[in-house]
Motif scaffolding. Sequence first.
Motif, PDB file in Angstrom:
ATOM      1  N   LEU A  68      40.612  47.056  34.977  1.00  0.00           N
ATOM      2  CA  LEU A  68      41.422  46.863  36.183  1.00  0.00           C
ATOM      3  C   LEU A  68      40.556  46.161  37.205  1.00  0.00           C
ATOM      4  O   LEU A  68      39.417  46.564  37.434  1.00  0.00           O
ATOM      5  CB  LEU A  68      41.870  48.211  36.774  1.00  0.00           C
ATOM      6  N   LYS A  69      41.093  45.139  37.835  1.00  0.00           N
ATOM      7  CA  LYS A  69      40.357  44.490  38.922  1.00  0.00           C
ATOM      8  C   LYS A  69      41.019  44.861  40.249  1.00  0.00           C
ATOM      9  O   LYS A  69      42.178  44.507  40.482  1.00  0.00           O
ATOM     10  CB  LYS A  69      40.347  42.967  38.725  1.00  0.00           C
ATOM     11  N   ILE A  70      40.286  45.585  41.080  1.00  0.00           N
ATOM     12  CA  ILE A  70      40.841  46.001  42.379  1.00  0.00           C
ATOM     13  C   ILE A  70      40.950  44.776  43.269  1.00  0.00           C
ATOM     14  O   ILE A  70      39.960  44.073  43.488  1.00  0.00           O
ATOM     15  CB  ILE A  70      39.936  47.022  43.098  1.00  0.00           C
ATOM     16  N   LEU A  81      40.898  38.031  29.078  1.00  0.00           N
ATOM     17  CA  LEU A  81      41.970  37.298  29.757  1.00  0.00           C
ATOM     18  C   LEU A  81      42.484  38.142  30.916  1.00  0.00           C
ATOM     19  O   LEU A  81      42.741  39.335  30.758  1.00  0.00           O
ATOM     20  CB  LEU A  81      43.087  36.976  28.761  1.00  0.00           C
ATOM     21  N   GLU A  82      42.615  37.513  32.086  1.00  0.00           N
ATOM     22  CA  GLU A  82      43.101  38.223  33.265  1.00  0.00           C
ATOM     23  C   GLU A  82      44.564  37.893  33.495  1.00  0.00           C
ATOM     24  O   GLU A  82      44.931  36.727  33.627  1.00  0.00           O
ATOM     25  CB  GLU A  82      42.288  37.824  34.510  1.00  0.00           C
ATOM     26  N   VAL A  83      45.369  38.913  33.539  1.00  0.00           N
ATOM     27  CA  VAL A  83      46.787  38.719  33.843  1.00  0.00           C
ATOM     28  C   VAL A  83      47.137  39.581  35.056  1.00  0.00           C
ATOM     29  O   VAL A  83      46.514  40.610  35.299  1.00  0.00           O
ATOM     30  CB  VAL A  83      47.705  39.112  32.652  1.00  0.00           C
ATOM     31  N   ALA A 126      35.566  45.648  41.119  1.00  0.00           N
ATOM     32  CA  ALA A 126      36.033  45.396  42.485  1.00  0.00           C
ATOM     33  C   ALA A 126      35.869  43.927  42.803  1.00  0.00           C
ATOM     34  O   ALA A 126      34.812  43.342  42.566  1.00  0.00           O
ATOM     35  CB  ALA A 126      35.246  46.254  43.470  1.00  0.00           C
ATOM     36  N   GLU A 127      36.917  43.323  43.345  1.00  0.00           N
ATOM     37  CA  GLU A 127      36.887  41.896  43.699  1.00  0.00           C
ATOM     38  C   GLU A 127      36.526  41.711  45.159  1.00  0.00           C
ATOM     39  O   GLU A 127      36.871  42.537  45.998  1.00  0.00           O
ATOM     40  CB  GLU A 127      38.277  41.280  43.569  1.00  0.00           C
ATOM     41  N   GLY A 128      35.886  40.604  45.455  1.00  0.00           N
ATOM     42  CA  GLY A 128      35.682  40.229  46.858  1.00  0.00           C
ATOM     43  C   GLY A 128      34.708  41.103  47.613  1.00  0.00           C
ATOM     44  O   GLY A 128      34.877  41.331  48.811  1.00  0.00           O
ATOM     45  N   VAL A 181      38.962  34.665  31.945  1.00  0.00           N
ATOM     46  CA  VAL A 181      39.790  33.488  32.238  1.00  0.00           C
ATOM     47  C   VAL A 181      41.161  33.951  32.736  1.00  0.00           C
ATOM     48  O   VAL A 181      41.760  34.867  32.168  1.00  0.00           O
ATOM     49  CB  VAL A 181      39.947  32.606  30.970  1.00  0.00           C
ATOM     50  N   ASN A 182      41.626  33.310  33.806  1.00  0.00           N
ATOM     51  CA  ASN A 182      42.930  33.669  34.382  1.00  0.00           C
ATOM     52  C   ASN A 182      44.080  33.067  33.587  1.00  0.00           C
ATOM     53  O   ASN A 182      44.036  31.900  33.205  1.00  0.00           O
ATOM     54  CB  ASN A 182      43.019  33.145  35.815  1.00  0.00           C
ATOM     55  N   LEU A 183      45.114  33.859  33.377  1.00  0.00           N
ATOM     56  CA  LEU A 183      46.338  33.340  32.779  1.00  0.00           C
ATOM     57  C   LEU A 183      47.456  33.404  33.811  1.00  0.00           C
ATOM     58  O   LEU A 183      47.498  34.327  34.621  1.00  0.00           O
ATOM     59  CB  LEU A 183      46.739  34.173  31.562  1.00  0.00           C
ATOM     60  N   VAL A 206      31.230  36.577  33.703  1.00  0.00           N
ATOM     61  CA  VAL A 206      31.601  35.609  34.740  1.00  0.00           C
ATOM     62  C   VAL A 206      33.111  35.389  34.673  1.00  0.00           C
ATOM     63  O   VAL A 206      33.731  35.590  33.633  1.00  0.00           O
ATOM     64  CB  VAL A 206      30.892  34.243  34.569  1.00  0.00           C
ATOM     65  N   GLU A 207      33.678  34.981  35.798  1.00  0.00           N
ATOM     66  CA  GLU A 207      35.079  34.566  35.814  1.00  0.00           C
ATOM     67  C   GLU A 207      35.142  33.064  36.013  1.00  0.00           C
ATOM     68  O   GLU A 207      34.500  32.522  36.924  1.00  0.00           O
ATOM     69  CB  GLU A 207      35.851  35.257  36.947  1.00  0.00           C
ATOM     70  N   ALA A 208      35.908  32.391  35.166  1.00  0.00           N
ATOM     71  CA  ALA A 208      36.108  30.944  35.298  1.00  0.00           C
ATOM     72  C   ALA A 208      37.153  30.680  36.368  1.00  0.00           C
ATOM     73  O   ALA A 208      38.224  31.289  36.359  1.00  0.00           O
ATOM     74  CB  ALA A 208      36.578  30.366  33.964  1.00  0.00           C
ATOM     75  N   ILE A 245      43.746  43.548  34.120  1.00  0.00           N
ATOM     76  CA  ILE A 245      44.823  43.349  35.093  1.00  0.00           C
ATOM     77  C   ILE A 245      44.186  42.928  36.405  1.00  0.00           C
ATOM     78  O   ILE A 245      43.350  43.626  36.970  1.00  0.00           O
ATOM     79  CB  ILE A 245      45.686  44.613  35.263  1.00  0.00           C
ATOM     80  N   ASP A 246      44.587  41.724  36.834  1.00  0.00           N
ATOM     81  CA  ASP A 246      44.022  41.083  38.020  1.00  0.00           C
ATOM     82  C   ASP A 246      44.768  41.554  39.268  1.00  0.00           C
ATOM     83  O   ASP A 246      45.932  41.937  39.181  1.00  0.00           O
ATOM     84  CB  ASP A 246      44.212  39.570  37.856  1.00  0.00           C
ATOM     85  N   ASP A 247      44.105  41.487  40.403  1.00  0.00           N
ATOM     86  CA  ASP A 247      44.736  41.815  41.699  1.00  0.00           C
ATOM     87  C   ASP A 247      45.425  43.170  41.654  1.00  0.00           C
ATOM     88  O   ASP A 247      46.495  43.355  42.244  1.00  0.00           O
ATOM     89  CB  ASP A 247      45.794  40.756  42.083  1.00  0.00           C
TER      90      ASP A 247
END
Length: 278
Positions: free
Chosen positions: A198-200, A148-150, A234-236, A116-118, A57-59, A177-179
Amino acid sequence: AKARGRNGYQFYAASMSGEGLERLRLEALLRRAIEKNEIYLHYQPQVDIATRQLIGVEALVRWHNPELGQVAPVRFIPVAEDTGFISQLGQWVLAEACRQMICWDTAGLRVPKMAVNLSVRQFERGSIAPMVASVLQEAGLEAQRLQLEVTESVIMNTGDALGYVNDLRAVGVGLAIDDFGTGYSSLAYLSQLPVQTLKIDRSFIQDISTDANDEAIAVAIIQLGKSLNLSVVAEGVENEEQAAFLLRHGCRHAQGYLYSRPVAPDDLLAQWGQGHDE
Ligand code: C2E
Ligand code: CA
Ligand code: CA
Ligand code: CA
């Protein structure tokens, strides 16, 4: 246009009554938000596209203020970053997310991974690895269950980014790596980073079936992930068509409204806990 002479100040004050004042008000209310229990977390499932199993899960932070109502993170995170409050907020989010994992464990739901996003600003005052290590210890959560998502900007705009990221890795947490695809990271640099995921970015997923360029970029990121032996999320993802496309191109993991919106902890438990309907 600038007002002249004596009216200069008045003019400035008048322009402050718009956006500037709004921001000051947000700032003041945000400062008290944690102690007033106005900040809380929602969690969005990440799933295996083929099996629909929960992989993590992502917080995502939420703020409800009695005066302002619900304030979106895109509105208050930048304010928190500019004022330096993000360090406190970020630490609160991390601690709360880690505690939540143990709560779910106790309730019989084992969520494999918490993301968790940083913020880039959390890296400005030096290594946060000791803070992360102590938060994990206090919660009693194994480091491997935290990711940790950066964003790429963290990596490109922080002086000793590689050092800080290696410090975090040494604690045993995962890094994502986010976005991905929206920033400026050089591919050569990417291969040196101790990241696992990697998060697309959602912007590439959105028009996957109608925009040939977005499609090409998504496929290229999936390929890159494969070559570097990274997992790709993949996001979204909002519809079955996008999910089928991703699966066809070798992307196994996704997050998006198709599977679930970000939800409160109890709702996650109800949806994915023992005896949930598959
Ligand atoms: P993000 O990290 O890229 O998080 C994903 C955002 O996309 C979330 O918005 C999520 O609700 C939304 N989303 C997920 N699936 C879908 C979908 O299928 N369609 C659409 N249209 N949107 C989807 P949210 O919660 O509003 O957060 C926005 C951003 O705020 C996050 O983007 C992140 O950059 C930041 N943020 C949120 N929580 C935190 C936090 O605890 N710390 C920091 N530093 N930043 C945070
Ligand atoms: Ca994120
Ligand atoms: Ca993202
Ligand atoms: Ca984003």
